[in-house]
Design an enzyme around this catalytic site. Structure first.
Site, short mmCIF file in Angstrom:
data_model
loop_
_atom_site.label_atom_id
_atom_site.label_comp_id
_atom_site.label_asym_id
_atom_site.label_seq_id
_atom_site.Cartn_x
_atom_site.Cartn_y
_atom_site.Cartn_z
N ARG A 107 0.88 -1.18 0.00
CA ARG A 107 0.00 0.00 0.00
C ARG A 107 0.91 1.21 0.00
O ARG A 107 1.73 1.38 0.91
CB ARG A 107 -0.90 0.01 1.23
N HIS A 134 -7.64 1.03 -6.18
CA HIS A 134 -7.77 0.13 -5.02
C HIS A 134 -8.46 -1.17 -5.49
O HIS A 134 -9.61 -1.44 -5.14
CB HIS A 134 -8.57 0.82 -3.93
N GLN A 137 -10.19 -3.89 -3.04
CA GLN A 137 -11.48 -3.47 -2.50
C GLN A 137 -12.60 -3.81 -3.46
O GLN A 137 -13.65 -4.34 -3.07
CB GLN A 137 -11.46 -1.94 -2.26
N ASP A 225 -17.55 6.94 -0.87
CA ASP A 225 -16.30 6.81 -0.11
C ASP A 225 -16.05 8.16 0.56
O ASP A 225 -16.73 9.16 0.27
CB ASP A 225 -15.16 6.43 -1.08
N CYS A 266 -16.33 1.38 1.11
CA CYS A 266 -15.14 0.56 1.41
C CYS A 266 -14.74 0.65 2.87
O CYS A 266 -14.02 -0.22 3.35
CB CYS A 266 -13.98 0.97 0.49
N ARG A 294 -13.24 -8.72 1.95
CA ARG A 294 -11.84 -8.42 1.65
C ARG A 294 -10.99 -9.66 1.89
O ARG A 294 -10.11 -10.01 1.12
CB ARG A 294 -11.33 -7.27 2.54
N1 CP Z 1 -11.15 -0.26 2.80
C1 CP Z 1 -9.86 -0.28 3.16
O1 CP Z 1 -8.94 -0.49 2.35
O2 CP Z 1 -9.68 -0.08 4.49
P1 CP Z 1 -8.29 0.13 5.26
O3 CP Z 1 -7.77 1.48 4.87
O4 CP Z 1 -8.66 0.05 6.70
O5 CP Z 1 -7.33 -0.95 4.85
N1 NVA Z 2 -10.20 6.69 -0.90
C1 NVA Z 2 -9.71 6.26 0.39
C2 NVA Z 2 -9.87 4.78 0.53
C3 NVA Z 2 -9.45 4.22 1.86
C4 NVA Z 2 -9.59 2.74 1.95
C5 NVA Z 2 -8.26 6.67 0.56
O1 NVA Z 2 -7.49 6.51 -0.38
O2 NVA Z 2 -7.94 7.18 1.62
#
Ligand code: CP
Ligand code: NVA
Length: 308
Positions: A107, A134, A137, A225, A266, A294
């Protein structure tokens, strides 16, 4: 090498195989304790590196648990604690990690980090979120939709709010799984034209409708989101909130969709901002199934990456 970098970069047959395999693995665990190992232990003897350069709850825990259920082991690494955060190149990090581990999940912020990691790693690399997409997700979201409502092909999905990284992967999925997507949000926060183009080229309808109530008419699924993502500057928070407020998913908006429409997010959610608690905890919401899925979807992604 089966990297899982993005939904639009993965063969549609492979994507379908991953969803089917996730559903099968989930069914096989029914009635078991959460910590119980899977019978077949496909990751026995395998080591998975989980690298986080941004915060995470779901991704971190679901990957870790998923690997363990399948008999593998994990190593959780934070970008700042690695030399990667102190000047070592991504390419060198990828080459070194490949000498120790069988699979890398990362990530990160800029997508170029993920791509360089995949270019130089001798083991599969999985995208656990970048500023731009992502995909894990959205694989969980497809699994969730289909377990509640059957095939997603031909359905109408509406994204309300910021055309961000999660929305981008949803557009990719529209093209690959064959559903229509309507985006409703302010023009300044439209999804990337390239991603809209990908879905349209695949033959599905992608519409942009500034009026959220019109947008959700006939929707089978409404998704939103956070209004401020991890890569967005905090100084833009107030401006974003002002622009996005009309796109809040609340009871009035959900009642303009189909009566049996699902609601997804998400998570993490900012209750009473992009979504009200009434919707999050209401009859349309499947947000906690999404969170659970997930785990199952990513287990299937990892098996596909490793060919096990
Ligand atoms: N939805 C998601 O990716 O959550 P986290 O940021 O908690 O991993
Ligand atoms: N759009 C959000 C998703 C988190 C899972 C971010 O990138 O922070």
């Amino acid at each position: 090498m089966n990297h899982f970098l993005d939904i639009h970069k993965t063969d549609p047959a492979a994507l379908r195989g991953i969803i089917d395999s996730a559903a099968k693995m989930k069914a096989a665990r029914s009635g078991r304790n959460r910590g119980a190992p899977d019978d077949d232990q496909p990751l026995a003897g395998q080591m998975v590196a989980l690298i986080f350069e941004k915060p995470s709850t779901r991704t971190r825990v679901s990957f870790d648990v998923g690997v363990r259920q399948m008999g593998g082991q994990t190593m959780l690494l934070s970008g700042q604690e690695m030399q990667l955060g102190h000047g070592e190149t991504i390419a060198d990090t990828a080459r070194v990690l490949s000498r120790y581990v069988d699979l890398i999940m990362i990530r990160t912020f800029d997508e170029s980090v993920l791509i360089e990691m995949a270019d130089y790693a001798d083991v599969p690399v999985i995208n656990g979120l970048t500023d731009r997409t992502h995909p894990c997700q959205i694989m969980a979201d497809i699994l969730t939709f289909e377990e509640h409502r059957g095939p997603i092909k031909g359905k109408k999905v509406v994204w309300s709010g910021d055309g961000n990284n999660v929305c981008a992967s949803l557009l990719h999925a529209a093209g690959q799984f064959g559903f229509d997507l309507t985006f409703t949000g302010p023009a300044q926060l439209d999804p990337e034209a390239e991603f809209i183009g990908f879905a349209r080229d695949a033959g599905v309808r992608v519409s942009i409708e500034r009026d959220p109530h019109k947008a959700v008419e006939g929707a089978d699924l409404v998704v939103t989101d956070t209004w401020v993502s991890m890569h967005d500057s905090q100084s833009a928070k107030e401006r974003r909130h002002n622009m996005l407020r009309p796109y809040q998913v609340n009871k009035a908006l959900m009642s303009a969709a189909k009566p049996d429409a699902l609601f997804m997010h998400c998570l993490p959610a900012h209750r009473e901002e992009e979504v009200t608690s009434e919707v999050m905890d209401g009859p349309h919401s499947v947000v906690f199934d999404e969170a659970e899925n997930r785990l199952h979807a990513q287990k299937a992604v990892m098996r596909w990456c490793l060919g096990v």
